[in-house]
Write a protein that holds these residues in place. Structure first.
Motif, short mmCIF file in Angstrom:
data_model
loop_
_atom_site.label_atom_id
_atom_site.label_comp_id
_atom_site.label_asym_id
_atom_site.label_seq_id
_atom_site.Cartn_x
_atom_site.Cartn_y
_atom_site.Cartn_z
N ALA A 205 -3.00 10.82 -0.31
CA ALA A 205 -2.83 9.40 -0.53
C ALA A 205 -4.05 8.61 -0.08
O ALA A 205 -3.93 7.60 0.60
CB ALA A 205 -1.58 8.91 0.21
N GLY A 206 -5.24 9.08 -0.43
CA GLY A 206 -6.44 8.32 -0.15
C GLY A 206 -7.17 8.65 1.14
O GLY A 206 -8.19 8.07 1.44
N GLY A 207 -6.66 9.58 1.93
CA GLY A 207 -7.33 9.97 3.16
C GLY A 207 -8.67 10.64 2.86
O GLY A 207 -8.82 11.30 1.84
N THR A 208 -9.63 10.48 3.75
CA THR A 208 -10.96 11.02 3.48
C THR A 208 -11.41 12.04 4.52
O THR A 208 -12.52 12.57 4.42
CB THR A 208 -12.02 9.91 3.45
OG1 THR A 208 -12.02 9.24 4.70
CG2 THR A 208 -11.76 8.94 2.33
N HIS A 209 -10.61 12.32 5.52
CA HIS A 209 -10.99 13.28 6.56
C HIS A 209 -10.03 14.45 6.57
O HIS A 209 -8.85 14.30 6.29
CB HIS A 209 -10.99 12.60 7.93
CG HIS A 209 -12.03 11.52 8.03
ND1 HIS A 209 -11.74 10.21 7.78
CD2 HIS A 209 -13.35 11.58 8.34
CE1 HIS A 209 -12.84 9.50 7.94
NE2 HIS A 209 -13.82 10.30 8.26
N VAL B 39 1.86 0.71 -0.15
CA VAL B 39 2.67 -0.38 -0.72
C VAL B 39 3.81 0.21 -1.53
O VAL B 39 4.96 -0.22 -1.43
CB VAL B 39 1.80 -1.33 -1.57
CG1 VAL B 39 2.65 -2.27 -2.41
CG2 VAL B 39 0.83 -2.10 -0.68
N LYS B 40 3.50 1.21 -2.34
CA LYS B 40 4.54 1.84 -3.17
C LYS B 40 5.54 2.61 -2.30
O LYS B 40 6.75 2.53 -2.50
CB LYS B 40 3.88 2.80 -4.17
CG LYS B 40 4.84 3.46 -5.12
CD LYS B 40 4.11 4.34 -6.11
CE LYS B 40 5.09 5.06 -7.00
NZ LYS B 40 4.42 5.97 -7.93
N GLN C 163 -8.52 1.74 -1.46
CA GLN C 163 -7.62 1.04 -2.39
C GLN C 163 -6.47 1.95 -2.79
O GLN C 163 -5.32 1.52 -2.83
CB GLN C 163 -8.40 0.57 -3.61
CG GLN C 163 -7.56 -0.23 -4.57
CD GLN C 163 -8.40 -0.94 -5.59
OE1 GLN C 163 -8.97 -1.98 -5.30
NE2 GLN C 163 -8.50 -0.37 -6.78
N ASP C 164 -6.75 3.23 -3.06
CA ASP C 164 -5.68 4.18 -3.39
C ASP C 164 -4.73 4.36 -2.22
O ASP C 164 -3.52 4.44 -2.40
CB ASP C 164 -6.26 5.53 -3.80
CG ASP C 164 -6.95 5.49 -5.15
OD1 ASP C 164 -6.65 4.57 -5.95
OD2 ASP C 164 -7.78 6.38 -5.42
#
Length: 107
Positions: free
Chosen positions: A101-105, A81-82, A74-75
């Motif tokens: 920006a929300g990446g997890t790896h 989008v922003k 979601q982040d």
């Protein structure tokens, strides 16, 4: 013919129908990804998540693949989008794994 205006009144039956339809779309996304992937992590380990988001990046529905990703997805979507703003158009596809920006790896 009399038509009821679309409003904010919640119909539990319609809510259930649309909830299941949206979840089914996310599940189909996952099956397509798994079927077409050459990555062992995706094809065999199912290490991915699929979800639908609203135009502002809010989670609408997710498939039960690896739900740990959903908190950051979601982040990541909201950041995109922003970041892209008015340059986003229907049918655009964005891929990201940016650690801020929300990446997890890790890179």
């Amino acid at each position: 013919a009399d038509h009821e205006a679309v409003g904010t009144r919640m119909d539990p039956v319609q809510l259930s129908i649309f909830s299941h339809r949206f979840m089914s779309i996310a599940e189909q996304m996952g099956r397509t990804l798994q079927r077409t992937s050459i990555s062992t992590n995706i094809k065999e380990r199912l290490d991915f998540s699929c979800a639908l988001f609203d135009p502002r990046g809010g989670l609408v529905a997710n498939a039960p693949h690896i739900p740990v990703h959903l908190g950051s997805m979601q982040d990541a979507v909201r950041h995109q989008v922003k970041f892209w703003g008015a340059e986003l158009h229907e049918d655009d596809v964005l891929l990201t794994n940016h650690p801020v920006a929300g990446g997890t790896h890790l890179p």
